[in-house]
Design a protein around this motif. Structure first.
Motif, PDB file in Angstrom:
ATOM      1  N   TYR A  49       5.377  36.028 -38.478  1.00 58.30           N
ATOM      2  CA  TYR A  49       6.884  36.018 -38.270  1.00 58.30           C
ATOM      3  C   TYR A  49       7.280  34.467 -38.129  1.00 58.30           C
ATOM      4  N   PRO A  50       6.696  33.811 -36.995  1.00 61.93           N
ATOM      5  CA  PRO A  50       7.097  32.431 -36.917  1.00 61.93           C
ATOM      6  C   PRO A  50       6.888  31.425 -38.071  1.00 61.93           C
ATOM      7  N   LYS A  51       6.192  31.776 -39.120  1.00 61.08           N
ATOM      8  CA  LYS A  51       5.956  31.024 -40.087  1.00 61.08           C
ATOM      9  C   LYS A  51       6.740  31.274 -41.277  1.00 61.08           C
ATOM     10  N   THR A  52       7.756  32.143 -41.053  1.00 59.51           N
ATOM     11  CA  THR A  52       8.684  32.601 -42.155  1.00 59.51           C
ATOM     12  C   THR A  52      10.001  31.728 -42.053  1.00 59.51           C
ATOM     13  N   ASP A  53      10.767  31.865 -42.898  1.00 61.02           N
ATOM     14  CA  ASP A  53      11.990  31.189 -42.918  1.00 61.02           C
ATOM     15  C   ASP A  53      13.065  32.050 -41.814  1.00 61.02           C
ATOM     16  N   ALA A  54      12.711  33.313 -41.945  1.00 60.08           N
ATOM     17  CA  ALA A  54      13.435  34.098 -40.783  1.00 60.08           C
ATOM     18  C   ALA A  54      13.015  33.500 -39.440  1.00 60.08           C
ATOM     19  N   GLY A  55      11.814  33.582 -39.507  1.00 61.60           N
ATOM     20  CA  GLY A  55      11.149  33.592 -37.910  1.00 61.60           C
ATOM     21  C   GLY A  55      11.590  31.995 -37.503  1.00 61.60           C
ATOM     22  N   ALA A  56      11.774  30.985 -38.177  1.00 64.14           N
ATOM     23  CA  ALA A  56      12.122  29.768 -37.892  1.00 64.14           C
ATOM     24  C   ALA A  56      13.861  29.473 -37.547  1.00 64.14           C
ATOM     25  N   PHE A  57      14.560  30.602 -38.493  1.00 62.86           N
ATOM     26  CA  PHE A  57      16.111  30.629 -38.235  1.00 62.86           C
ATOM     27  C   PHE A  57      16.328  31.426 -36.912  1.00 62.86           C
ATOM     28  N   ALA A  58      15.354  32.514 -36.501  1.00 62.92           N
ATOM     29  CA  ALA A  58      15.818  33.197 -35.569  1.00 62.92           C
ATOM     30  C   ALA A  58      14.586  33.833 -34.727  1.00 62.92           C
ATOM     31  N   PRO A  59      14.188  32.713 -33.807  1.00 62.32           N
ATOM     32  CA  PRO A  59      12.551  32.958 -33.117  1.00 62.32           C
ATOM     33  C   PRO A  59      12.737  34.322 -32.496  1.00 62.32           C
ATOM     34  N   LEU A  60      11.530  34.658 -32.189  1.00 64.42           N
ATOM     35  CA  LEU A  60      11.206  36.034 -31.759  1.00 64.42           C
ATOM     36  C   LEU A  60      11.347  35.750 -29.994  1.00 64.42           C
ATOM     37  N   LEU A  61      11.995  36.666 -29.431  1.00 63.98           N
ATOM     38  CA  LEU A  61      11.984  36.631 -27.817  1.00 63.98           C
ATOM     39  C   LEU A  61      11.901  38.312 -27.732  1.00 63.98           C
ATOM     40  N   ARG A  62      10.923  38.441 -26.771  1.00 64.16           N
ATOM     41  CA  ARG A  62      10.387  39.763 -26.457  1.00 64.16           C
ATOM     42  C   ARG A  62      11.045  40.148 -25.264  1.00 64.16           C
ATOM     43  N   ALA A  63      11.255  41.552 -25.028  1.00 64.56           N
ATOM     44  CA  ALA A  63      11.745  42.338 -24.021  1.00 64.56           C
ATOM     45  C   ALA A  63      11.069  43.704 -23.872  1.00 64.56           C
ATOM     46  N   ASP A  64      10.961  43.965 -22.565  1.00 60.65           N
ATOM     47  CA  ASP A  64      10.440  45.494 -22.139  1.00 60.65           C
ATOM     48  C   ASP A  64      11.468  46.532 -22.073  1.00 60.65           C
ATOM     49  N   LEU A  65      11.282  47.544 -22.686  1.00 65.06           N
ATOM     50  CA  LEU A  65      12.374  48.696 -22.985  1.00 65.06           C
ATOM     51  C   LEU A  65      12.737  49.011 -21.193  1.00 65.06           C
ATOM     52  N   TYR A  66      11.826  48.855 -20.397  1.00 63.32           N
ATOM     53  CA  TYR A  66      12.092  49.286 -18.928  1.00 63.32           C
ATOM     54  C   TYR A  66      12.786  48.099 -18.139  1.00 63.32           C
ATOM     55  N   GLU A  67      12.892  47.019 -18.553  1.00 57.10           N
ATOM     56  CA  GLU A  67      13.433  46.065 -17.907  1.00 57.10           C
ATOM     57  C   GLU A  67      14.679  45.647 -18.520  1.00 57.10           C
ATOM     58  N   GLU A  68      15.536  44.727 -17.635  1.00 58.32           N
ATOM     59  CA  GLU A  68      16.719  44.134 -17.999  1.00 58.32           C
ATOM     60  C   GLU A  68      16.847  43.479 -19.090  1.00 58.32           C
ATOM     61  N   PRO A  69      17.663  43.021 -19.967  1.00 55.61           N
ATOM     62  CA  PRO A  69      17.633  42.396 -21.149  1.00 55.61           C
ATOM     63  C   PRO A  69      17.061  40.946 -20.834  1.00 55.61           C
ATOM     64  N   PRO A  70      16.516  39.956 -21.441  1.00 55.50           N
ATOM     65  CA  PRO A  70      16.459  38.619 -21.331  1.00 55.50           C
ATOM     66  C   PRO A  70      17.658  38.061 -20.585  1.00 55.50           C
ATOM     67  N   GLU A  71      17.395  37.058 -19.689  1.00 54.66           N
ATOM     68  CA  GLU A  71      18.552  36.203 -19.107  1.00 54.66           C
ATOM     69  C   GLU A  71      19.247  35.776 -20.055  1.00 54.66           C
ATOM     70  N   GLY A  72      20.660  36.020 -19.882  1.00 54.09           N
ATOM     71  CA  GLY A  72      21.775  35.394 -20.731  1.00 54.09           C
ATOM     72  C   GLY A  72      22.023  36.266 -21.944  1.00 54.09           C
ATOM     73  N   VAL A  73      21.367  37.622 -22.143  1.00 50.99           N
ATOM     74  CA  VAL A  73      21.641  38.181 -23.295  1.00 50.99           C
ATOM     75  C   VAL A  73      22.068  39.564 -22.921  1.00 50.99           C
ATOM     76  N   ARG A  74      23.079  40.179 -23.929  1.00 57.30           N
ATOM     77  CA  ARG A  74      23.848  41.353 -23.402  1.00 57.30           C
ATOM     78  C   ARG A  74      23.690  42.230 -24.829  1.00 57.30           C
ATOM     79  N   PHE A  75      23.333  43.449 -24.487  1.00 51.70           N
ATOM     80  CA  PHE A  75      23.062  44.160 -25.621  1.00 51.70           C
ATOM     81  C   PHE A  75      24.402  45.235 -25.571  1.00 51.70           C
TER      82      PHE A  75
END
Length: 124
Positions: A49-75
């Protein structure tokens, strides 16, 4: 006086870069321990993923289902399935892919999500 001016200029560059980085698109992967489909995605897609154009454009950020979204992110709505891939920009949800439909379909769905909601151009 010159030192203060240089310090202020350096701060402006630093904070400007930090603000623009936080406003860049990111792909949030919401996952949970023991999720078979998360493991499949991690085995097949995660290494490339990080080696693709999509991965460079939108880097991956991981989140756990049972925790709050990452800081500054709203679903826009709760996450019910794992994995769920949520495209965010500036912390705001642009769209999502629920589940992992396999390698071929994942790339097609991701490309459509990116081209429909951002300035991403396939093959760029």
């Amino acid at each position: 006086m010159a030192q203060i001016r240089n310090l202020l200029a350096a701060c402006a560059v630093f904070f400007g870069a930090a603000l623009s980085a936080s406003a860049a698109p990111q792909l949030v992967m919401v996952e949970r321990d023991g999720c078979h489909w998360c493991e499949a995605w991690n085995e097949v897609i995660a290494p490339i993923y990080p080696k693709t154009d999509a991965g460079a454009f939108a880097p991956l950020l991981r989140a756990d289902l049972y925790e709050e979204p990452p800081e500054g992110v709203r679903f826009d709505r709760p996450v019910s399935f794992t994995p769920t891939f949520i495209l965010v920009d500036g912390g705001r949800e642009l769209g999502r892919i629920e589940g992992y439909p396999g390698e071929e379909f994942f790339w097609v769905l991701l490309e459509k999500l990116l081209t429909d909601t951002t300035s991403y151009e396939a093959g760029s």
